[in-house]
Design an enzyme around this catalytic site. Sequence first.
Site, PDB file in Angstrom:
ATOM      1  N   ILE A 234      -6.230   2.399   5.632  1.00 50.08           N
ATOM      2  CA  ILE A 234      -6.366   3.210   4.412  1.00 50.08           C
ATOM      3  C   ILE A 234      -6.203   2.302   3.206  1.00 50.08           C
ATOM      4  O   ILE A 234      -5.611   1.235   3.320  1.00 50.08           O
ATOM      5  CB  ILE A 234      -5.319   4.350   4.357  1.00 50.08           C
ATOM      6  CG1 ILE A 234      -5.557   5.273   3.172  1.00 50.08           C
ATOM      7  CG2 ILE A 234      -3.913   3.772   4.309  1.00 50.08           C
ATOM      8  CD1 ILE A 234      -6.845   6.010   3.217  1.00 50.08           C
TER       9      ILE A 234
ATOM     10  N   ASN B 142       0.784  -1.229   0.000  1.00 46.13           N
ATOM     11  CA  ASN B 142       0.000   0.000   0.000  1.00 46.13           C
ATOM     12  C   ASN B 142       0.824   1.292   0.000  1.00 46.13           C
ATOM     13  O   ASN B 142       0.599   2.176  -0.818  1.00 46.13           O
ATOM     14  CB  ASN B 142      -0.953   0.028   1.192  1.00 46.13           C
ATOM     15  CG  ASN B 142      -1.862   1.242   1.168  1.00 46.13           C
ATOM     16  OD1 ASN B 142      -2.806   1.314   0.377  1.00 46.13           O
ATOM     17  ND2 ASN B 142      -1.583   2.222   2.020  1.00 46.13           N
TER      18      ASN B 142
END
Length: 596
Positions: free
Chosen positions: A596, A452
């Site tokens: 997130i 990520n």
Amino acid sequence: MGFLADTVKAAAHNLLPALESLFEQPASTDFGSFRELKELYDEIRDFVKQKGKNKSTTAAEQKLFDLRTQDEAGQDILEFPIPQVICEDENAWMRDEEFARQMLAGLNPMVIERLEVFPPKSKLNPGIYGTHTSALTASHIKGQLEGLTVEQALENKKLFTVDYYDIYIPSLNKINSEHKGPKSYASRTIFFYTKENILKPVAIELCLPPPPNTIEPGYKRVFVPPLSGNTKDWLWELAKAHVRTNHVNYHQLISHWLETHATVEPFIIATHRQLSAIHPLNPFLLPHFKNTMSINSQARKALISANGIIEKCFLPRNHSIETSAAIYKEYWHFDELSLPKDLLKRKMALPDATSKYQLKLIIEDYPYAHDGLEIWNTLREWVHDYIHIYYKDDATIKLDSELQTWWNEIRTVGHGDKKHDIGWIKLETRENLEDILTTIIWISSAHHAAVNFGQYAYAGYMPNSPTCAQRFIPDYDSVEHFQIVENPEKYFLSTLSTKVQATTVMTTVEILSTHSTEEEYLGERAIKCWTDNQEVIAAFDKFSSKVKDIEKLITNRNENPELKHRRGPANVPYTLLHPSSPPGVTGKGVPNSISI
């Protein structure tokens, strides 16, 4: 922490449509040169800053722009800096060594595997998908093996592959048949590990399935690098671009969404439903589930929704979640999400009882695996210490009804489609529970961080990670081949994502790569009084101290010039598994949870 999830939603519904309007003119569909692409960062930054000053902007619109461009402290979220991969050398991303290095230390270092048979073989049903005989032959690569034969290179464990044939062939006819849609292949890439301990690509095979309802053979074409390192072969560069497209789509839909966000969700639900507040695993696990449901909810609304960002900008388009589900059905096994099992499955490591990892890496300079094993072993030791405080023997595991009900719900309800899968671990011993919990925490923390927080560094520059391909590679002496010769940069870029797609992805991955000011990292606990058990506190302090030692170790590794895959030609240090990070887009930091 939920603020960043709200920012994803705000960007998808307000900012991105405004950015699309900036490039909606037909003449602006594709980039004309790399220079034009690099100017995009300043152009978008100015656009975002000036939008609110436009006389036609309403007060409500102004508020929305402020929301989606600033964090809790009022600092800019969307700054559109030059991505790391082109910061030091804007051409380094094209070099073969950098292309290969990113398979070990880039956004998706979880696919490369060691070859044991050449050419690679498919496991697909030939009665459905046609003959799978590879077009790769020993003659394609034998001159690039430093005097070894192919058999010797295999025996010496020097040949590797990133093979997307079985992944993409079943869905390519649907994907490529879309009107004005993508045009892509299923790729096989062969890599050789040199005497200088550098991984290099030596051949790429691009394949298409037979046309539907025919007995025609599928398309297969092999590309090899130019003999001279100083020669630019744009067909080879186009072949690498198609591999990158396969790679980044697998990264986003499988390594990222499926194997972290989607996999963990049933664990979160079962924990809240089946483990009481006073159960010892409840406070142990909850930090690793923080805000995951919130970000998953926003992802379903803005990223993976119908006509959302993924369907607009990524290769499978409206087949994206269908593709992810098919991979889940065919290839997902819980036990193989543990790092050691994954490395063994991909033959990137061998069992070794004398090693502190209990296995030996085939490529020692494999940054993701090398750093990851440090974190995995430290997590495993922390889990072991915690479990042995509360469970004095194996019998207590079997007698814990809440624990058994929790594990049963995860397997038979949360992952009900896979309830009979061979990858489930039997929850009968403390060691089994340690395997399960270490894997859950690994997925939620380090695995997610590895896929990520480097997204802007590598995918913020579209040609390095193009999410879509618009053209097949032309044949020699075709009209399109002459267009390549006439203006190779323009043709190359016209093959990849459009301006709208590139801008949308760039904006999205900057948000997704951002650490909040409220982030809680591995080895940290936001709630200091989460337990009053002094044994647990001592064990956690030991764990936190070891996490800090890992940070120093990673920093030292990145400064070692003999570890050539740590930085590569683009000079991007491998920090994605460096546990802590300041707020913002940093390319490092391992949060406790998928937030997130």
